[in-house]
Write a protein that holds these residues in place. Structure first.
Motif, PDB file in Angstrom:
ATOM      1  N   MET A   1       0.778  -1.015   0.049  1.00 14.47           N
ATOM      2  CA  MET A   1       0.081   0.224  -0.018  1.00 14.47           C
ATOM      3  C   MET A   1       0.913   1.223   0.000  1.00 14.47           C
ATOM      4  N   SER A   2       0.545   2.308  -0.891  1.00 11.91           N
ATOM      5  CA  SER A   2       1.272   3.374  -0.898  1.00 11.91           C
ATOM      6  C   SER A   2       0.415   4.639  -0.775  1.00 11.91           C
ATOM      7  N   LEU A   3       0.778   5.546  -0.232  1.00  9.04           N
ATOM      8  CA  LEU A   3      -0.039   6.819  -0.141  1.00  9.04           C
ATOM      9  C   LEU A   3       0.879   8.104  -0.479  1.00  9.04           C
ATOM     10  N   ALA A   4       0.059   9.006  -0.752  1.00 10.33           N
ATOM     11  CA  ALA A   4       0.748  10.187  -1.285  1.00 10.33           C
ATOM     12  C   ALA A   4      -0.259  11.390  -0.931  1.00 10.33           C
ATOM     13  N   VAL A   5       0.230  12.675  -0.529  1.00 12.62           N
ATOM     14  CA  VAL A   5      -0.610  13.702  -0.237  1.00 12.62           C
ATOM     15  C   VAL A   5      -1.004  14.365  -1.549  1.00 12.62           C
ATOM     16  N   GLY A   6      -2.267  14.455  -1.737  1.00 11.51           N
ATOM     17  CA  GLY A   6      -3.093  15.006  -3.105  1.00 11.51           C
ATOM     18  C   GLY A   6      -3.431  16.177  -2.931  1.00 11.51           C
ATOM     19  N   MET A   7      -3.952  16.576  -1.602  1.00 13.69           N
ATOM     20  CA  MET A   7      -4.385  17.713  -1.643  1.00 13.69           C
ATOM     21  C   MET A   7      -4.490  18.410  -0.060  1.00 13.69           C
ATOM     22  N   ILE A   8      -3.822  19.576   0.362  1.00 11.05           N
ATOM     23  CA  ILE A   8      -4.082  19.978   1.778  1.00 11.05           C
ATOM     24  C   ILE A   8      -5.316  20.881   1.880  1.00 11.05           C
ATOM     25  N   THR A   9      -6.219  20.918   2.836  1.00 10.33           N
ATOM     26  CA  THR A   9      -7.545  21.472   2.671  1.00 10.33           C
ATOM     27  C   THR A   9      -7.487  22.283   4.146  1.00 10.33           C
ATOM     28  N   VAL A  10      -7.898  23.577   3.883  1.00  6.65           N
ATOM     29  CA  VAL A  10      -8.052  24.574   4.754  1.00  6.65           C
ATOM     30  C   VAL A  10      -9.478  24.807   5.182  1.00  6.65           C
ATOM     31  N   ASP A  11     -10.185  24.820   6.378  1.00  6.80           N
ATOM     32  CA  ASP A  11     -11.478  25.129   6.706  1.00  6.80           C
ATOM     33  C   ASP A  11     -11.427  26.699   6.936  1.00  6.80           C
ATOM     34  N   THR A  12     -12.554  27.382   6.302  1.00 14.22           N
ATOM     35  CA  THR A  12     -12.578  28.715   6.376  1.00 14.22           C
ATOM     36  C   THR A  12     -13.829  29.155   6.233  1.00 14.22           C
ATOM     37  N   PHE A  52      -9.450  25.231  -0.141  1.00 17.15           N
ATOM     38  CA  PHE A  52     -10.030  26.084   0.906  1.00 17.15           C
ATOM     39  C   PHE A  52     -11.542  25.559   0.841  1.00 17.15           C
ATOM     40  N   GLN A  53     -12.194  25.184   2.034  1.00 11.14           N
ATOM     41  CA  GLN A  53     -13.401  24.529   2.281  1.00 11.14           C
ATOM     42  C   GLN A  53     -14.272  25.353   3.017  1.00 11.14           C
ATOM     43  N   GLN A  54     -15.467  25.761   2.730  1.00 10.91           N
ATOM     44  CA  GLN A  54     -16.394  26.567   3.653  1.00 10.91           C
ATOM     45  C   GLN A  54     -16.918  25.988   4.733  1.00 10.91           C
ATOM     46  N   VAL A  55     -16.815  26.153   5.837  1.00 15.09           N
ATOM     47  CA  VAL A  55     -17.479  25.488   7.044  1.00 15.09           C
ATOM     48  C   VAL A  55     -17.942  26.625   7.904  1.00 15.09           C
ATOM     49  N   ASP A  56     -19.182  26.111   8.438  1.00  9.32           N
ATOM     50  CA  ASP A  56     -19.865  27.136   9.350  1.00  9.32           C
ATOM     51  C   ASP A  56     -19.127  27.490  10.582  1.00  9.32           C
ATOM     52  N   ASP A  57     -18.262  26.725  11.047  1.00  3.80           N
ATOM     53  CA  ASP A  57     -17.466  27.085  12.347  1.00  3.80           C
ATOM     54  C   ASP A  57     -16.257  26.423  12.309  1.00  3.80           C
ATOM     55  N   PRO A  58     -15.182  27.298  11.786  1.00  6.66           N
ATOM     56  CA  PRO A  58     -13.741  26.624  12.046  1.00  6.66           C
ATOM     57  C   PRO A  58     -13.363  26.182  13.339  1.00  6.66           C
ATOM     58  N   THR A  59     -12.457  25.352  13.258  1.00  6.58           N
ATOM     59  CA  THR A  59     -11.828  24.992  14.841  1.00  6.58           C
ATOM     60  C   THR A  59     -11.195  26.054  15.320  1.00  6.58           C
ATOM     61  N   GLY A  61      -8.830  28.338  17.874  1.00 11.75           N
ATOM     62  CA  GLY A  61      -7.427  27.945  18.570  1.00 11.75           C
ATOM     63  C   GLY A  61      -6.206  27.854  17.335  1.00 11.75           C
ATOM     64  N   LYS A  62      -5.279  27.580  17.714  1.00 11.56           N
ATOM     65  CA  LYS A  62      -4.147  27.214  16.698  1.00 11.56           C
ATOM     66  C   LYS A  62      -4.133  26.156  15.988  1.00 11.56           C
ATOM     67  N   ASN A  63      -3.973  26.315  14.644  1.00 10.52           N
ATOM     68  CA  ASN A  63      -3.961  24.977  13.632  1.00 10.52           C
ATOM     69  C   ASN A  63      -3.106  24.100  14.208  1.00 10.52           C
ATOM     70  N   ARG A  64      -3.295  22.709  13.818  1.00  7.23           N
ATOM     71  CA  ARG A  64      -2.710  21.722  14.394  1.00  7.23           C
ATOM     72  C   ARG A  64      -1.807  21.131  13.196  1.00  7.23           C
ATOM     73  N   ILE A  65      -1.909  21.482  12.194  1.00  4.02           N
ATOM     74  CA  ILE A  65      -1.071  21.265  10.858  1.00  4.02           C
ATOM     75  C   ILE A  65      -0.977  22.697  10.342  1.00  4.02           C
ATOM     76  N   HIS A  66       0.370  22.956   9.779  1.00  3.25           N
ATOM     77  CA  HIS A  66       0.690  24.138   9.019  1.00  3.25           C
ATOM     78  C   HIS A  66       1.734  23.787   7.816  1.00  3.25           C
ATOM     79  N   ASP A 106      -6.995  34.738   7.702  1.00  3.59           N
ATOM     80  CA  ASP A 106      -7.775  34.109   8.660  1.00  3.59           C
ATOM     81  C   ASP A 106      -6.941  33.698   9.947  1.00  3.59           C
ATOM     82  N   GLY A 107      -5.877  33.990   9.993  1.00  6.01           N
ATOM     83  CA  GLY A 107      -5.318  33.650  11.410  1.00  6.01           C
ATOM     84  C   GLY A 107      -4.612  32.147  11.290  1.00  6.01           C
ATOM     85  N   ASN A 108      -4.558  31.382  10.193  1.00  2.39           N
ATOM     86  CA  ASN A 108      -3.817  30.291   9.957  1.00  2.39           C
ATOM     87  C   ASN A 108      -2.251  30.405   9.897  1.00  2.39           C
ATOM     88  N   GLN A 109      -1.637  29.646  10.784  1.00  6.06           N
ATOM     89  CA  GLN A 109      -0.282  29.981  10.801  1.00  6.06           C
ATOM     90  C   GLN A 109       0.704  29.158  10.014  1.00  6.06           C
TER      91      GLN A 109
END
Length: 125
Positions: A1-12, A52-59, A61-66, A106-109
């Motif tokens: 099995m092999s994985l690759a990063v295809g997309m990084i998505t940010v909630d906003t 960049f994905q629209q969400v009603d309530d972004p998480t 505090g500090k983002n956990r992935i940057h 948006d404050g994402n570090q």
């Protein structure tokens, strides 16, 4: 099995303005708008997509992935990003390596470092 990063998505709350900011910051282009709900950027050839994905309530505090970005001219790129709307969080340093932590509108570090800053520390024999 092999994985690759295809997309990084940010909630906003507002995907289009944030996607536009990152497209300008990274020299990318918007390739999908999806009625402004899910906006996708294409970056360099072979790089993962950035979305960049629209969400009603972004998480809160500090983002956990940057993003860790590299450049040949850290100081100039940091100044450019701040002029474009980023906020400087802090200068960081460890032996042989320095970087700057910034936040997007948006404050994402994220971090900016020089491509050639890391040096192998001398060893005592």
């Amino acid at each position: 099995m092999s994985l690759a990063v295809g997309m990084i998505t940010v909630d906003t709350l507002q995907p289009m303005p944030l996607a536009t900011w990152w497209a300008e910051a990274l020299g990318g282009r918007i390739v999908q708008e999806n009625d402004g709900f899910f906006v996708v950027l294409s970056l360099a050839e072979g790089a993962p997509l950035l979305a960049f994905q629209q969400v009603d309530d972004p998480t809160p505090g500090k983002n956990r992935i940057h993003l860790d970005l590299t450049t040949d001219d850290r100081e100039a790129e940091v100044e450019r990003l701040i002029a474009a709307g980023a906020t400087k969080i802090a200068d960081r340093e460890m032996p042989g390596f320095g970087w700057v932590t910034l936040a997007d509108p948006d404050g994402n570090q994220f971090c900016v470092a020089g491509q050639h800053e890391a040096e192998v520390p001398p060893t005592d024999v």
